[in-house]
Design an enzyme around this catalytic site. Structure first.
Site, PDB file in Angstrom:
ATOM      1  N   GLN A 226       0.840  -1.196   0.000  1.00 48.79           N
ATOM      2  CA  GLN A 226       0.000   0.000   0.000  1.00 48.79           C
ATOM      3  C   GLN A 226       0.876   1.247   0.000  1.00 48.79           C
ATOM      4  O   GLN A 226       0.376   2.353  -0.072  1.00 48.79           O
ATOM      5  CB  GLN A 226      -0.890   0.000   1.252  1.00 48.79           C
ATOM      6  CG  GLN A 226      -1.886  -1.149   1.285  1.00 48.79           C
ATOM      7  CD  GLN A 226      -2.456  -1.365   2.675  1.00 48.79           C
ATOM      8  OE1 GLN A 226      -1.865  -2.029   3.518  1.00 48.79           O
ATOM      9  NE2 GLN A 226      -3.616  -0.796   2.924  1.00 48.79           N
TER      10      GLN A 226
ATOM     11  N   HIS B 216      -1.122   1.627  -4.586  1.00 51.41           N
ATOM     12  CA  HIS B 216      -1.421   3.063  -4.575  1.00 51.41           C
ATOM     13  C   HIS B 216      -0.380   3.878  -5.334  1.00 51.41           C
ATOM     14  O   HIS B 216      -0.270   5.080  -5.139  1.00 51.41           O
ATOM     15  CB  HIS B 216      -1.558   3.565  -3.132  1.00 51.41           C
ATOM     16  CG  HIS B 216      -2.693   2.904  -2.404  1.00 51.41           C
ATOM     17  ND1 HIS B 216      -2.662   2.600  -1.065  1.00 51.41           N
ATOM     18  CD2 HIS B 216      -3.893   2.448  -2.853  1.00 51.41           C
ATOM     19  CE1 HIS B 216      -3.797   2.007  -0.720  1.00 51.41           C
ATOM     20  NE2 HIS B 216      -4.553   1.896  -1.783  1.00 51.41           N
TER      21      HIS B 216
ATOM     22  N   CYS C 208      -0.329   6.699 -17.116  1.00 55.74           N
ATOM     23  CA  CYS C 208      -1.400   7.110 -18.009  1.00 55.74           C
ATOM     24  C   CYS C 208      -2.692   6.439 -17.545  1.00 55.74           C
ATOM     25  O   CYS C 208      -2.792   5.211 -17.580  1.00 55.74           O
ATOM     26  CB  CYS C 208      -1.090   6.700 -19.446  1.00 55.74           C
ATOM     27  SG  CYS C 208      -2.504   6.939 -20.540  1.00 55.74           S
TER      28      CYS C 208
ATOM     29  N   THR D  91       0.488  -3.529   8.251  1.00 58.84           N
ATOM     30  CA  THR D  91      -0.744  -3.000   7.652  1.00 58.84           C
ATOM     31  C   THR D  91      -1.899  -3.143   8.630  1.00 58.84           C
ATOM     32  O   THR D  91      -2.075  -4.199   9.234  1.00 58.84           O
ATOM     33  CB  THR D  91      -1.092  -3.696   6.319  1.00 58.84           C
ATOM     34  OG1 THR D  91      -2.381  -3.239   5.888  1.00 58.84           O
ATOM     35  CG2 THR D  91      -1.089  -5.207   6.423  1.00 58.84           C
TER      36      THR D  91
ATOM     37  N   GLU E 201       1.012  -4.045  16.882  1.00 53.78           N
ATOM     38  CA  GLU E 201      -0.318  -3.924  17.495  1.00 53.78           C
ATOM     39  C   GLU E 201      -1.277  -4.923  16.847  1.00 53.78           C
ATOM     40  O   GLU E 201      -1.102  -5.276  15.681  1.00 53.78           O
ATOM     41  CB  GLU E 201      -0.892  -2.517  17.239  1.00 53.78           C
ATOM     42  CG  GLU E 201      -0.007  -1.362  17.657  1.00 53.78           C
ATOM     43  CD  GLU E 201      -0.021  -1.145  19.159  1.00 53.78           C
ATOM     44  OE1 GLU E 201      -0.963  -1.639  19.820  1.00 53.78           O
ATOM     45  OE2 GLU E 201       0.919  -0.507  19.665  1.00 53.78           O
TER      46      GLU E 201
HETATM   47 ZN   LIG Z   1      -1.859   5.896 -22.471  1.00 55.85          ZN
END
Ligand SMILES: [Zn+2]
Length: 268
Positions: free
Chosen positions: A116, A134, A142, A208, A235
């Site tokens: 992530q 991400h 693009c 995560t 945690e």
């Molecule tokens: Zn393109």
């Protein structure tokens, strides 16, 4: 401070699972980069908790006015907290947790990492089989055809904004690769995650909180198929109840110990 000792029994169990796996994969989140000085976004000390989540219409604005979006990005005034975040992201270096992940790949144990994080640190550490759900702060993408370029390979000319996709027949404006608020995760990333999850026979979770969808689905899908989950986190997380083995501690301390334990179990 001396490194904490991970529960030996849990470590052995996790190492057994990894060493006998044929397609182990990992999902990593902000916790993995925390030890590299990258601030977290959510949780009590998270940036979004402090300054509020950025407006969620960024992608819409890009699509309707790519030139304005780029100008704001290159020449606009930036919130000092966001600037501070960008500075820390660009200065960050991989920590022992990132290197341990890359080593697990080099050993032929870890087949894929879904992250992530957009901070590039898995790449810098040497992981090559990687889905950056991400995006990556050093890349451009693009949204039309999905092609991605490192920023050194597609020059953004401030005099001729926006940059256009060079792919014949595409002609879409190019944006930064980071997936902004309100922007759909690129389809190719989701397909790769689904493919890897389907093939996985061990699923490792590191740093995560497993609350951001769609990625939080993947370990759940795997667990429902009976795939063992190994959780590495200081945690408890939303997925702790699903975990087969829990290694409590920061990934920068736990993962290097896990790599050593896996190495001992692999045929020489
Ligand atoms: Zn393109």
């Amino acid at each position: 401070m001396a490194p904490m000792t991970v529960d030996a029994e849990a470590l052995a169990r996790a190492a057994d699972l990894l060493a006998s796996s044929s397609h182990a994969i990992a999902l990593t989140g902000a916790g993995v980069s925390h030890e590299s000085g990258v601030p977290t976004f959510r949780g009590k000390s998270g940036l979004w908790t402090k300054i509020g989540e950025p407006r969620s219409d960024g992608f819409e604005r890009f699509m309707s006015d790519p030139e304005g979006w780029w100008k704001e990005r290159l020449f606009g005034e930036r919130d000092p907290d966001i600037q501070d975040l960008m500075d820390k992201l660009h200065a960050a270096k991989p920590n022992p947790g990132h290197y341990a992940m890359a080593e697990l790949e080099a050993l032929g144990v870890l087949r894929h990492v879904i992250t992530q994080n957009g901070d590039d640190l898995h790449r810098q550490a040497g992981t090559t089989s990687l889905t950056e759900v991400h995006g990556n702060i050093y890349w451009l993408r693009c949204p039309g055809c999905g092609l991605r370029w490192h920023e050194d390979d597609l020059v953004v000319d401030p005099e001729a904004l926006p940059p256009w996709c060079p792919e014949p027949g595409c002609g879409s404006p190019v944006k930064t690769d980071s997936v902004g608020f309100g922007e759909p995760v690129p389809r190719a990333h989701l397909q790769r995650c689904e493919l890897e999850t389907d093939r996985a026979d061990v699923f490792m979770l590191a740093g995560t909180s497993a609350v951001v969808y769609p990625v939080a689905y993947y370990p759940q899908l795997a667990a429902q198929r009976g795939v063992p989950l190994i959780e590495i986190d200081p945690e408890p997380t939303a997925l702790s109840d699903w975990a087969t083995v829990i290694l409590r501690g920061p990934s920068g301390e736990v993962l290097p110990q896990l790599v050593e334990a896996v190495r001992e179990r692999l045929p020489a």
